[in-house]
Design a protein around this motif. Sequence first.
Motif, PDB file in Angstrom:
ATOM      1  N   TRP A 264       0.832  -1.205   0.000  1.00  0.00           N
ATOM      2  CA  TRP A 264       0.000   0.000   0.000  1.00  0.00           C
ATOM      3  C   TRP A 264       0.869   1.258   0.000  1.00  0.00           C
ATOM      4  O   TRP A 264       0.619   2.196  -0.756  1.00  0.00           O
ATOM      5  CB  TRP A 264      -0.934   0.000   1.209  1.00  0.00           C
ATOM      6  N   VAL A 265       1.906   1.284   0.842  1.00  0.00           N
ATOM      7  CA  VAL A 265       2.795   2.450   0.900  1.00  0.00           C
ATOM      8  C   VAL A 265       3.483   2.660  -0.442  1.00  0.00           C
ATOM      9  O   VAL A 265       3.528   3.780  -0.962  1.00  0.00           O
ATOM     10  CB  VAL A 265       3.830   2.312   2.036  1.00  0.00           C
TER      11      VAL A 265
ATOM     12  N   PRO B   6       4.445   8.825  -4.125  1.00  0.00           N
ATOM     13  CA  PRO B   6       4.931   9.266  -5.447  1.00  0.00           C
ATOM     14  C   PRO B   6       6.432   9.035  -5.588  1.00  0.00           C
ATOM     15  O   PRO B   6       7.181   9.153  -4.614  1.00  0.00           O
ATOM     16  CB  PRO B   6       4.607  10.759  -5.480  1.00  0.00           C
ATOM     17  N   THR B   7       6.845   8.659  -6.773  1.00  0.00           N
ATOM     18  CA  THR B   7       8.269   8.494  -7.058  1.00  0.00           C
ATOM     19  C   THR B   7       8.765   9.703  -7.833  1.00  0.00           C
ATOM     20  O   THR B   7       8.040  10.296  -8.619  1.00  0.00           O
ATOM     21  CB  THR B   7       8.538   7.217  -7.874  1.00  0.00           C
TER      22      THR B   7
END
Length: 81
Positions: free
Chosen positions: A73-74, A79-80
Amino acid sequence: MIPAIQIQNNAITLGKYRIAACPRALPSGRFAAQVSVASGQGSASTARIMSFIDDFATHADAANYSLAQGLDWVHRTTPTH
């Protein structure tokens, strides 16, 4: 940059998130998997609790599944860059 992972008592800290397994015993003797994903501190903290349909033979199996789902989930919501 890859955030450091710290593991302590069925809980993992990953960046700003604390992922904690919360398995619970079922009347059948099996275990339900639950996970808490928390972030923030004090009055600015938030937590998401997720429960899963599958049940497990051992507390450890339920905890491992919970942690894996919390980590997933994390990773999906962070966002990357």
